[in-house]
Design a protein around this motif. Structure first.
Motif, PDB file in Angstrom:
ATOM      1  N   ALA A 248       0.872  -1.118  -0.057  1.00  0.00           N
ATOM      2  CA  ALA A 248       0.047  -0.142  -0.048  1.00  0.00           C
ATOM      3  C   ALA A 248       0.872   1.190   0.161  1.00  0.00           C
ATOM      4  CB  ALA A 248      -1.151   0.014   1.316  1.00  0.00           C
ATOM      5  N   ARG A 249       1.917   1.106   0.979  1.00  0.00           N
ATOM      6  CA  ARG A 249       2.861   2.510   0.718  1.00  0.00           C
ATOM      7  C   ARG A 249       3.451   2.653  -0.277  1.00  0.00           C
ATOM      8  NH1 ARG A 249       4.292   6.676   0.671  1.00  0.00           N
ATOM      9  NH2 ARG A 249       5.236   8.072   2.030  1.00  0.00           N
ATOM     10  N   THR A 250       4.274   1.493  -0.836  1.00  0.00           N
ATOM     11  CA  THR A 250       5.007   1.715  -2.123  1.00  0.00           C
ATOM     12  C   THR A 250       4.194   1.985  -3.175  1.00  0.00           C
ATOM     13  OG1 THR A 250       4.755  -0.790  -2.470  1.00  0.00           O
ATOM     14  CG2 THR A 250       6.671   0.194  -1.345  1.00  0.00           C
ATOM     15  N   ALA A 251       3.056   2.051  -3.158  1.00  0.00           N
ATOM     16  CA  ALA A 251       2.156   2.122  -4.321  1.00  0.00           C
ATOM     17  C   ALA A 251       1.906   3.811  -4.343  1.00  0.00           C
ATOM     18  CB  ALA A 251       0.669   1.389  -4.225  1.00  0.00           C
ATOM     19  N   LYS A 252       2.080   4.225  -3.250  1.00  0.00           N
ATOM     20  CA  LYS A 252       1.998   5.670  -3.100  1.00  0.00           C
ATOM     21  C   LYS A 252       3.209   6.539  -3.626  1.00  0.00           C
ATOM     22  CE  LYS A 252      -1.474   5.372   0.371  1.00  0.00           C
ATOM     23  NZ  LYS A 252      -1.891   5.745   1.813  1.00  0.00           N
ATOM     24  N   PRO A 253       3.054   7.935  -3.672  1.00  0.00           N
ATOM     25  CA  PRO A 253       4.288   8.692  -4.071  1.00  0.00           C
ATOM     26  C   PRO A 253       5.064   8.712  -2.793  1.00  0.00           C
ATOM     27  CG  PRO A 253       2.238   9.829  -4.936  1.00  0.00           C
ATOM     28  CD  PRO A 253       1.727   8.757  -4.123  1.00  0.00           C
ATOM     29  N   LYS A 254       6.358   8.938  -2.892  1.00  0.00           N
ATOM     30  CA  LYS A 254       7.210   8.831  -1.683  1.00  0.00           C
ATOM     31  C   LYS A 254       6.886   9.921  -0.596  1.00  0.00           C
ATOM     32  CE  LYS A 254      11.221  11.264  -1.779  1.00  0.00           C
ATOM     33  NZ  LYS A 254      12.399  12.128  -2.084  1.00  0.00           N
ATOM     34  N   ASP A 255       6.392  11.188  -1.157  1.00  0.00           N
ATOM     35  CA  ASP A 255       5.865  12.129  -0.074  1.00  0.00           C
ATOM     36  C   ASP A 255       4.546  12.369   0.189  1.00  0.00           C
ATOM     37  OD1 ASP A 255       8.721  13.001   0.053  1.00  0.00           O
ATOM     38  OD2 ASP A 255       8.330  14.261  -1.940  1.00  0.00           O
ATOM     39  N   ALA A 256       3.824  10.974   0.020  1.00  0.00           N
ATOM     40  CA  ALA A 256       2.425  11.084   0.365  1.00  0.00           C
ATOM     41  C   ALA A 256       2.194  11.215   1.914  1.00  0.00           C
ATOM     42  CB  ALA A 256       2.008   9.794  -0.225  1.00  0.00           C
ATOM     43  N   HIS A 257       3.282  10.584   2.806  1.00  0.00           N
ATOM     44  CA  HIS A 257       3.023  10.732   4.167  1.00  0.00           C
ATOM     45  C   HIS A 257       4.521  11.214   4.610  1.00  0.00           C
ATOM     46  CE1 HIS A 257      -1.001   8.799   3.892  1.00  0.00           C
ATOM     47  NE2 HIS A 257      -0.302   7.835   3.157  1.00  0.00           N
ATOM     48  N   TYR A 258       4.429  11.850   5.914  1.00  0.00           N
ATOM     49  CA  TYR A 258       5.736  11.801   6.443  1.00  0.00           C
ATOM     50  C   TYR A 258       5.920  10.694   7.373  1.00  0.00           C
ATOM     51  CZ  TYR A 258       9.471  13.493   9.513  1.00  0.00           C
ATOM     52  OH  TYR A 258      10.760  13.692  10.002  1.00  0.00           O
TER      53      TYR A 258
END
Length: 518
Positions: A248-258
């Motif tokens: 789920a996290r690697t599917a999002k842009p790097k800066d989607a969350h801190y």
């Protein structure tokens, strides 16, 4: 008959070998000069037995009372109980983690930052992963942490208005998991409000317990495969959870969350110059295990000790309610830092109930030239040495009246600008040296904000009747569990626990819950 002859032959060959080993240990072993339980001279099963019973920390403490400040706990292991030994072992640049840590690596292709033995590999991991847990990082992450603490407070509010009891272990663990899920991979577990991921604490405890047993008696690791088969459904469920988090996290842009991922995304796949792809798995598991449970232990214990100590309870309540004009002001900064009694309560809780109970084994590096000396003792090569933090933090030589919850003992320490006292030197709940816990800043911030905001909005006390005894020792209890005023911990590498059961009352002056950290 052939089988019988083979068995007899095997016994005839094996018996002299075992006899030789026993005679050697009895007559020539250089560790024979050190006292300790008789069985510990010959087998790791001594420590393994008490690891299975989850009370090795208490047994070790009792052995120190019987044998003195250094004891032999296994054929090639010594445990110390002095501040000098603490510094000699964990601050030495030519000492590394002991072989026992290989048993903690389970099935991962890559070890995590906590159980990697090679110092250079640890240094590399710490370089990339440590910044996510630094004080600077916590200032950026605080708004997210604050939102989760507000969810925690709303659960307390619901219980106060409905008049039901809360098990603080459950509540603190859920808070810890929700925070660490967001800090590691921006993942919303939502265990405080929803059911699906509430199975995680049970799996984490089972995994930690297995690691604790394997570290004390490495031969038991052969049981890993049948144990995994027995718990196959839970193992698959946990593995699927970790997989879904990472996907789920690697599917999002790097800066989607801190979060941790945003800090290491550009380093993944670069091998020694960054992180191998497979290293993300063990670090994800470590973050969830360590970050989601250790702070929960300290907070659960803090609620226990404050509920049973009226003077400390009232003193802390007065400090919090006179320092802040509203809940909006309770965030990191000079006001929170100025709450000296709050910090004293946290430090005293960490002393009374250290979140990590295992003995942290170390040994001299193979190429070390000079003798390895610990508190005046020359340690034979191949010997693992360690400190029992529970025993050290209850050593009356450094902490008078060690089983009394006394935050006042820390107040003079905070104002002393001179060299640290022996008490401060012995205070190492996060360990010391380059292998010290990287989550210290996160733990202090989470505990400070949670406790301060709880005191602002609520009063609390033990649940009435038998329910209020959850978490207490019992008079006459075995294995060192006979102190009713001590919060009971189970040694499973980290600490397992239950309780306390508390009831909360809403304060009229508490105001509305739902303020985000500034």
């Amino acid at each position: 008959m052939e089988l019988l002859h083979s068995v007899v032959y095997g016994i005839c060959v094996l018996f002299p070998v075992l006899l030789f080993i026993k005679v050697y240990h009895a007559l020539f072993d250089p560790l024979n000069q050190y006292p300790g339980p008789f069985l510990a001279r010959y087998t790791n099963a001594y420590g393994g037995y008490y690891a299975i019973k989850k009370c090795l920390h208490l047994t070790t403490y009792q052995n120190f009372q019987r044998y003195g400040p250094v004891i032999r706990q296994a054929p090639n292991r010594l445990v110390f109980n002095t501040v000098t030994a603490l510094h000699d072992i964990y601050l030495s640049p030519t000492v590394t983690k002991g072989e026992a840590y290989r048993s903690s690596q389970l099935r991962a292709k890559y070890p995590s930052i906590i159980n990697v033995i090679d110092r250079d590999q640890h240094r590399r991991k710490r370089k990339y992963i440590g910044p996510a847990l630094s004080a600077r990082s916590m200032r950026s992450f605080e708004p997210v942490m604050g939102e989760q603490i507000d969810v925690f407070l709303k659960a307390l509010l619901d219980s106060a208005r409905a008049g039901y009891t809360l098990n603080m272990t459950e509540r603190c663990q859920r808070l810890g998991l929700d925070i660490i899920g967001l800090l590691s991979f921006g993942y919303e577990f939502n265990t405080q409000t929803q059911e699906p991921f509430r199975f995680l604490p049970g799996i984490i405890d089972a995994m930690s317990w297995r690691i604790s047993i394997y570290m004390q008696i490495p031969l038991f690791k052969f049981m890993e495969t049948p144990l995994l088969w027995i718990g196959k459904k839970q193992v698959i469920k946990f593995g699927d959870t970790i997989t879904s988090i990472i996907k789920a996290r690697t599917a999002k842009p790097k800066d989607a969350h801190y979060d941790l991922y945003s800090m290491v995304a550009d380093l993944i796949g670069k091998g020694q110059d960054g992180l191998y792809r497979g290293e993300l798995w063990p670090e994800a598991i470590l973050f969830i295990i360590a970050g989601g449970t250790t702070t929960a232990t300290a907070m659960s214990a803090m609620f226990f000790y404050l509920a049973q100590n009226p003077i400390a309870y009232a003193t802390l309540a007065s400090e919090i309610r006179s320092t802040f004009a509203s809940a909006d002001e309770i965030c990191s900064g000079p006001q929170l830092t100025g709450c000296k009694y709050l910090r004293a309560c946290i430090d005293e809780t960490l002393r009374m109930a250290p979140p990590s109970l295992t003995i942290l084994w170390r040994e001299a590096e193979a190429d070390r030239k000079e003798p390895f000396i610990v508190d005046g003792h020359v340690i034979p090569r191949g010997t693992q040495v360690g400190i029992s933090l529970y025993s050290l933090l209850h050593n009356p030589e450094y902490f008078p009246d060690p089983f009394t919850f006394s935050p006042e003992r820390w107040l003079d320490e905070q104002d002393d600008e001179g060299p640290p006292s022996v008490m401060r030197k012995a205070f190492a709940p996060f360990l010391i040296g380059d292998r010290a816990c990287a989550g210290r800043a996160m733990a202090y911030l989470e505990m400070s904000l949670t406790l301060a905001r709880t005191y602002w909005h609520f009063d609390f006390e033990f649940a009435p009747g038998e329910a209020g005894n959850l978490g207490r020792g019992k008079a006459g209890g075995v294995y060192g569990r006979g102190r009713p005023d001590e919060y009971q911990l189970d040694d499973i590498f980290v600490a397992a626990h239950q309780g306390p059961n508390l009831v909360f009352r809403e304060r009229e002056e508490g105001g509305k819950i739902g303020v985000k950290a500034q």
